[in-house]
Design a protein around this motif. Structure first.
Motif, mmCIF file in Angstrom:
data_model
loop_
_atom_site.group_PDB
_atom_site.id
_atom_site.type_symbol
_atom_site.label_atom_id
_atom_site.label_comp_id
_atom_site.label_asym_id
_atom_site.label_seq_id
_atom_site.Cartn_x
_atom_site.Cartn_y
_atom_site.Cartn_z
ATOM 1 N N ILE A 1 0.875 -1.424 -0.089
ATOM 2 C CA ILE A 1 0.070 -0.048 -0.203
ATOM 3 C C ILE A 1 0.916 1.253 -0.075
ATOM 4 C CG2 ILE A 1 -1.688 1.295 1.453
ATOM 5 C CD1 ILE A 1 -2.713 -1.253 2.324
ATOM 6 N N TRP A 2 1.774 1.300 0.884
ATOM 7 C CA TRP A 2 2.791 2.356 0.929
ATOM 8 C C TRP A 2 3.459 2.574 -0.533
ATOM 9 C CZ3 TRP A 2 5.094 0.965 6.288
ATOM 10 C CH2 TRP A 2 4.224 1.124 7.423
ATOM 11 N N ALA A 3 3.911 1.490 -0.904
ATOM 12 C CA ALA A 3 4.749 1.390 -2.219
ATOM 13 C C ALA A 3 3.972 1.935 -3.232
ATOM 14 C CB ALA A 3 5.418 0.105 -2.464
ATOM 15 N N LYS A 4 2.706 1.577 -3.335
ATOM 16 C CA LYS A 4 1.898 1.815 -4.594
ATOM 17 C C LYS A 4 1.542 3.426 -4.332
ATOM 18 C CE LYS A 4 -0.644 -2.081 -5.923
ATOM 19 N NZ LYS A 4 -0.652 -1.811 -7.412
ATOM 20 N N ASP A 5 1.277 3.760 -3.209
ATOM 21 C CA ASP A 5 1.265 5.383 -2.951
ATOM 22 C C ASP A 5 2.384 6.087 -3.459
ATOM 23 O OD1 ASP A 5 -0.406 7.696 -1.910
ATOM 24 O OD2 ASP A 5 0.976 7.544 -0.299
ATOM 25 N N LYS A 6 3.636 5.879 -2.986
ATOM 26 C CA LYS A 6 5.062 6.559 -3.353
ATOM 27 C C LYS A 6 5.205 6.448 -4.869
ATOM 28 C CE LYS A 6 7.979 6.757 -0.391
ATOM 29 N NZ LYS A 6 9.153 6.560 0.681
ATOM 30 N N HIS A 7 4.901 5.224 -5.409
ATOM 31 C CA HIS A 7 5.035 5.151 -6.758
ATOM 32 C C HIS A 7 4.033 5.970 -7.791
ATOM 33 C CE1 HIS A 7 5.926 2.825 -10.502
ATOM 34 N NE2 HIS A 7 4.769 2.947 -10.821
ATOM 35 N N CYS A 8 2.843 6.327 -7.359
ATOM 36 C CA CYS A 8 1.652 7.127 -7.958
ATOM 37 C C CYS A 8 2.195 8.364 -7.658
ATOM 38 C CB CYS A 8 0.481 6.832 -7.256
ATOM 39 S SG CYS A 8 -0.204 5.330 -7.851
ATOM 40 N N THR A 9 2.884 8.804 -6.549
ATOM 41 C CA THR A 9 3.393 10.216 -6.442
ATOM 42 C C THR A 9 4.404 10.627 -7.272
ATOM 43 O OG1 THR A 9 2.722 10.135 -3.990
ATOM 44 C CG2 THR A 9 4.322 11.822 -4.759
ATOM 45 N N TYR A 10 5.368 9.524 -7.632
ATOM 46 C CA TYR A 10 6.541 9.720 -8.260
ATOM 47 C C TYR A 10 6.158 9.886 -9.785
ATOM 48 C CZ TYR A 10 10.160 8.245 -4.968
ATOM 49 O OH TYR A 10 10.939 8.248 -4.135
ATOM 50 N N LEU A 11 5.165 9.270 -10.327
ATOM 51 C CA LEU A 11 4.595 9.218 -11.504
ATOM 52 C C LEU A 11 3.774 10.825 -11.952
ATOM 53 C CD1 LEU A 11 2.710 5.483 -12.160
ATOM 54 C CD2 LEU A 11 5.158 6.408 -13.302
ATOM 55 N N ARG A 12 3.073 10.967 -10.764
ATOM 56 C CA ARG A 12 2.368 12.424 -10.667
ATOM 57 C C ARG A 12 3.489 13.574 -10.886
ATOM 58 N NH1 ARG A 12 -0.377 11.351 -6.877
ATOM 59 N NH2 ARG A 12 0.634 12.626 -5.200
ATOM 60 N N GLU A 13 4.488 13.463 -10.194
ATOM 61 C CA GLU A 13 5.274 14.809 -9.930
ATOM 62 C C GLU A 13 6.518 14.739 -11.287
ATOM 63 O OE1 GLU A 13 6.935 14.994 -6.052
ATOM 64 O OE2 GLU A 13 4.845 15.393 -5.138
ATOM 65 N N PHE A 14 6.740 13.420 -11.746
ATOM 66 C CA PHE A 14 7.856 13.385 -12.634
ATOM 67 C C PHE A 14 7.571 12.847 -13.885
ATOM 68 C CE2 PHE A 14 9.921 12.757 -8.494
ATOM 69 C CZ PHE A 14 10.549 14.217 -8.198
ATOM 70 N N LYS A 15 7.457 13.813 -14.947
ATOM 71 C CA LYS A 15 7.148 13.243 -16.308
ATOM 72 C C LYS A 15 8.056 12.359 -16.938
ATOM 73 C CE LYS A 15 4.295 17.221 -17.390
ATOM 74 N NZ LYS A 15 4.014 18.473 -18.179
ATOM 75 N N ASP A 16 9.157 12.411 -16.588
ATOM 76 C CA ASP A 16 10.225 11.558 -17.082
ATOM 77 C C ASP A 16 10.598 10.384 -16.215
ATOM 78 O OD1 ASP A 16 11.398 13.272 -15.040
ATOM 79 O OD2 ASP A 16 13.326 13.174 -15.876
ATOM 80 N N TYR A 17 9.669 9.750 -15.283
ATOM 81 C CA TYR A 17 9.909 8.960 -14.483
ATOM 82 C C TYR A 17 10.260 7.735 -15.067
ATOM 83 C CZ TYR A 17 9.697 6.160 -10.092
ATOM 84 O OH TYR A 17 10.151 5.363 -8.870
ATOM 85 N N PRO A 18 11.131 6.779 -14.799
ATOM 86 C CA PRO A 18 11.363 5.275 -15.620
ATOM 87 C C PRO A 18 10.213 4.595 -15.660
ATOM 88 C CG PRO A 18 12.913 5.941 -14.122
ATOM 89 C CD PRO A 18 11.991 7.028 -13.735
ATOM 90 N N SER A 19 9.900 4.205 -16.882
ATOM 91 C CA SER A 19 8.546 3.440 -16.990
ATOM 92 C C SER A 19 8.692 1.992 -16.999
ATOM 93 C CB SER A 19 8.238 3.611 -18.557
ATOM 94 O OG SER A 19 9.505 3.248 -19.392
ATOM 95 N N LEU A 20 9.862 1.638 -16.635
ATOM 96 C CA LEU A 20 9.930 0.093 -16.366
ATOM 97 C C LEU A 20 9.740 -0.259 -14.882
ATOM 98 C CD1 LEU A 20 11.000 -2.779 -17.555
ATOM 99 C CD2 LEU A 20 13.346 -2.027 -16.589
ATOM 100 N N ARG A 21 9.670 0.868 -13.934
ATOM 101 C CA ARG A 21 9.824 0.422 -12.454
ATOM 102 C C ARG A 21 8.208 0.091 -12.205
ATOM 103 N NH1 ARG A 21 13.134 5.256 -9.288
ATOM 104 N NH2 ARG A 21 15.139 4.937 -10.713
ATOM 105 N N MET A 22 8.097 -0.891 -11.255
ATOM 106 C CA MET A 22 7.089 -1.108 -10.599
ATOM 107 C C MET A 22 6.987 -0.560 -9.160
ATOM 108 S SD MET A 22 5.248 -2.710 -12.944
ATOM 109 C CE MET A 22 3.795 -3.548 -12.177
ATOM 110 N N SER A 23 5.936 -1.014 -8.395
ATOM 111 C CA SER A 23 5.884 -0.574 -6.893
ATOM 112 C C SER A 23 7.032 -1.191 -6.079
ATOM 113 C CB SER A 23 4.248 -0.471 -6.420
ATOM 114 O OG SER A 23 3.628 0.134 -7.116
ATOM 115 N N ILE A 24 6.677 -2.442 -5.857
ATOM 116 C CA ILE A 24 7.453 -3.165 -5.032
ATOM 117 C C ILE A 24 8.065 -4.520 -5.365
ATOM 118 C CG2 ILE A 24 5.330 -4.497 -3.980
ATOM 119 C CD1 ILE A 24 6.605 -3.954 -1.335
ATOM 120 N N ILE A 25 7.392 -5.234 -6.541
ATOM 121 C CA ILE A 25 7.990 -6.447 -7.108
ATOM 122 C C ILE A 25 8.342 -6.163 -8.539
ATOM 123 C CG2 ILE A 25 7.288 -8.878 -7.347
ATOM 124 C CD1 ILE A 25 5.542 -8.751 -5.020
#
Length: 308
Positions: free
Chosen positions: A280-304
């Motif tokens: 839950i924490w990882a998904k929330d942080k992952h969504c924050t990264y995607l929202r704030e950074f347009k160039d965020y690495p697309s290969l990354r998942m949240s935790i696994i």
């Protein structure tokens, strides 16, 4: 320059709490919190939630008044967050408890298992190893809390500390009770299973520590600007290629290895709950990264990697 007028209302009743006149355009939300604190000493800055909309997100300390979508007469909404406690203190309390609670069961205190001589020592070396690993984990956490972590949010509501302590302390007691019980049976595959688990445990602990150091380095010199974390020369940080929160990945790995080492159902249940919460924490942080950074690495998942 054109000065601002700031009206602060109670988020629930919409009643005016104060009217700040001739506020500088470059005033930050932190400075506005301090102005409100002067008028209402019981509401210290960390206890205040300041919003543009009663149901909106709280404004950050560093946000500047003139950069907000408001006119020269701004209306802000205040919410009392209740008594607060610093995150460093929170973690010290949460992690010290399990460390000492575990020892009550490991040393077979008479009020735990009784006075029978058979209950005074354990014939299984894995019990001693489990105590070492459990203690190492929480000592590492305490060291990280004091020397490594940099907290973006300075405090947590005081009422939450009771809930958090019940979780950490309660599970520590439950896990310790069964692992140190006189009738405890060692893992099915003996030394091979234990040795594999210990290696996995140490690797995950090293990985978790490495990620915490890497994240801490992003906020050197007190910077609160959010940055994208990237792998460093440390191989343990290479997991950043695949997940946004490798610290949670390693943390879950630590408890999976402890479950394998002890082959104990309560440990497995604790690991499952850890995985759910950290996902839950990882998904929330992952969504924050995607929202704030347009160039965020697309290969990354949240935790696994590649899955979740």
């Amino acid at each position: 320059f054109v000065s601002y007028q700031v009206e602060i209302l109670d988020w629930k009743t919409k009643k005016q709490l104060c009217f700040l006149d001739k506020v500088e355009p470059n005033a930050t939300i932190r400075e506005i919190r301090l102005m409100l604190h002067k008028l209402y000493p019981q509401w210290y800055p960390s206890r205040q939630s300041i919003k543009l909309d009663p149901k909106g997100k709280p404004l950050r300390d560093e946000e500047v008044l003139q950069q907000l979508p408001v006119g020269t007469t701004a209306t802000l909404y205040f919410k009392d967050l209740g008594p607060q406690i610093g995150w460093t203190t929170v973690f010290l309390i949460e992690y010290t408890g399990p460390l000492f609670i575990y020892f009550l069961f490991y040393f077979r205190m008479p009020f735990v298992y009784g006075l029978d001589e058979r209950f005074s020592s354990s014939p299984h070396p894995v019990v001693n190893l489990a105590c070492i690993c459990h203690s190492f984990h929480y000592i590492k956490r305490l060291i990280e809390t004091i020397f490594v972590h940099r907290f973006s949010h300075g405090t947590m509501p005081l009422r939450n500390i009771v809930k958090n302590c019940l979780y950490y302390w309660g599970f520590a007691a439950w896990v310790a009770y069964y692992i140190n019980h006189p009738l405890y049976t060692p893992p099915s595959y003996g030394k091979k299973q234990i040795n594999f688990a210990v290696i996995m445990f140490l690797l995950c602990e090293a990985g978790n520590f490495s990620i915490h150091v890497a994240l801490s380095d992003l906020q050197r010199n007190g910077s609160k600007t959010r940055k994208i974390p990237y792998p460093t020369k440390n191989p343990f940080t290479w997991l950043f290629f695949f997940v946004s929160c490798p610290n949670y990945t390693y943390e879950v790995g630590t408890w999976i290895s402890f479950t394998i080492m002890t082959q104990c159902v309560p440990v497995g249940l604790f690991t499952l709950l850890c995985f759910i919460q950290m996902t839950i924490w990882a998904k929330d942080k992952h969504c924050t990264y995607l929202r704030e950074f347009k160039d965020y690495p697309s290969l990354r998942m949240s935790i696994i990697p590649f899955l979740l």
